[in-house]
Design a protein around this motif. Structure first.
Motif, PDB file in Angstrom:
ATOM      1  N   THR B 101     -50.089  47.845  -0.300  1.00  0.00           N
ATOM      2  CA  THR B 101     -50.466  46.831   0.668  1.00  0.00           C
ATOM      3  C   THR B 101     -50.703  45.502  -0.052  1.00  0.00           C
ATOM      4  O   THR B 101     -50.703  45.445  -1.290  1.00  0.00           O
ATOM      5  N   ARG B 103     -53.294  44.058  -0.542  1.00  0.00           N
ATOM      6  CA  ARG B 103     -54.460  44.203  -1.408  1.00  0.00           C
ATOM      7  C   ARG B 103     -54.252  45.244  -2.503  1.00  0.00           C
ATOM      8  O   ARG B 103     -55.218  45.755  -3.069  1.00  0.00           O
ATOM      9  N   GLN B 104     -52.977  45.531  -2.798  1.00  0.00           N
ATOM     10  CA  GLN B 104     -52.627  46.387  -3.939  1.00  0.00           C
ATOM     11  C   GLN B 104     -53.114  47.822  -3.781  1.00  0.00           C
ATOM     12  O   GLN B 104     -53.496  48.481  -4.765  1.00  0.00           O
ATOM     13  N   LEU B 105     -53.079  48.317  -2.554  1.00  0.00           N
ATOM     14  CA  LEU B 105     -53.440  49.709  -2.295  1.00  0.00           C
ATOM     15  C   LEU B 105     -52.147  50.504  -2.124  1.00  0.00           C
ATOM     16  O   LEU B 105     -51.398  50.258  -1.173  1.00  0.00           O
TER      17      LEU B 105
END
Lengths: 106, 119
Positions: B101, B103-105
């Motif tokens: 995502t 947000r780096q998820l």
């Protein structure tokens, strides 16, 4: 880099029991904390994001809580397929993972 | 259903460059809300995020690996790639490609490929 300490390292329980896994961050990550399940030879599977939101298709027996530096993953009643390694991950800053908790059958 | 598949050599010599490609199917690689990244896991150890790229070529790299890592994307082929230079035995790991995502998820993963660094 934010460190994540998971406890316990290994948790031995029986099917039907309740599992409580902990993750502590070295500094506040707000609620930017996720949980993953990994089985041998497989990629991790996203269970929980933003501390308490279940990912698509994840059973309701999995729940997450916490904020700041202390977080918990709870599995309300263990099914045989739940025995695996669980990782927490923070994505507040550069993403880092905990070292994992191995959930094994007692 | 989104699928990601890693490909590349399973054995790389010390000091050489590790090169892997991830092919994306079952979804768009040009979605604005996602990044495409690489995560590795040394045998028996935990997970480490290496870096990611969006469809416009914007990148994030792990600071301690920044000098050795390049991630690129080819949207026409629906592929993105990892290059890691000057490898040592410490770079031996299962390398996963993943969708992340904004947000780096990582929310979708490839199956992973083992890369061993050895002469």
């Amino acid at each position: 880099e934010i460190g994540l300490a998971q406890s316990p390292g290994t948790l031995s329980l029986s099917p039907g029991e309740r599992a409580t896994l902990s993750c502590r961050a070295s500094q506040s990550v707000g609620t930017y904390l996720a949980w993953y399940q990994q089985k041998p030879g497989q990629a991790p599977r996203l269970l929980i994001f933003d501390a308490s939101n279940r990912a698509t298709g994840i059973p309701a027996r999995f729940s997450g809580s916490g904020s700041g530096t202390d977080f918990t993953l709870t599995i309300s009643s263990l099914e045989p397929e739940d025995f695996a390694v669980y990782y927490c991950q923070q994505n507040s800053h550069w993403p880092t993972f905990g070292q994992g908790t191995r959930l094994e059958i007692k | 259903q989104l699928q990601l598949q890693e490909s590349g050599p399973g054995l790389v010599k010390p000091s050489e460059t590790l090169s892997l490609t991830c092919s994306v199917s079952g979804g768009s690689i040009t979605s604005s809300g996602f990044f495409w990244g690489w995560i590795r896991q040394p045998p028996g150890e935990g997970l480490e995020c290496i870096g990611s790229i969006n469809y416009l070529g914007g990148t994030y790299y792990k600071p301690s690996l920044n000098s050795r890592v390049t991630i690129s994307i080819d949207t026409s082929k629906k592929q993105f790639s990892l290059k890691l230079t000057s490898v040592t035995a410490a770079d031996t790991a299962v390398y996963f490609c993943a969708r992340l995502t904004v947000r780096q998820l990582p929310d979708s993963w490839g199956q992973g490929t083992l890369v061993t660094v050895s002469s």
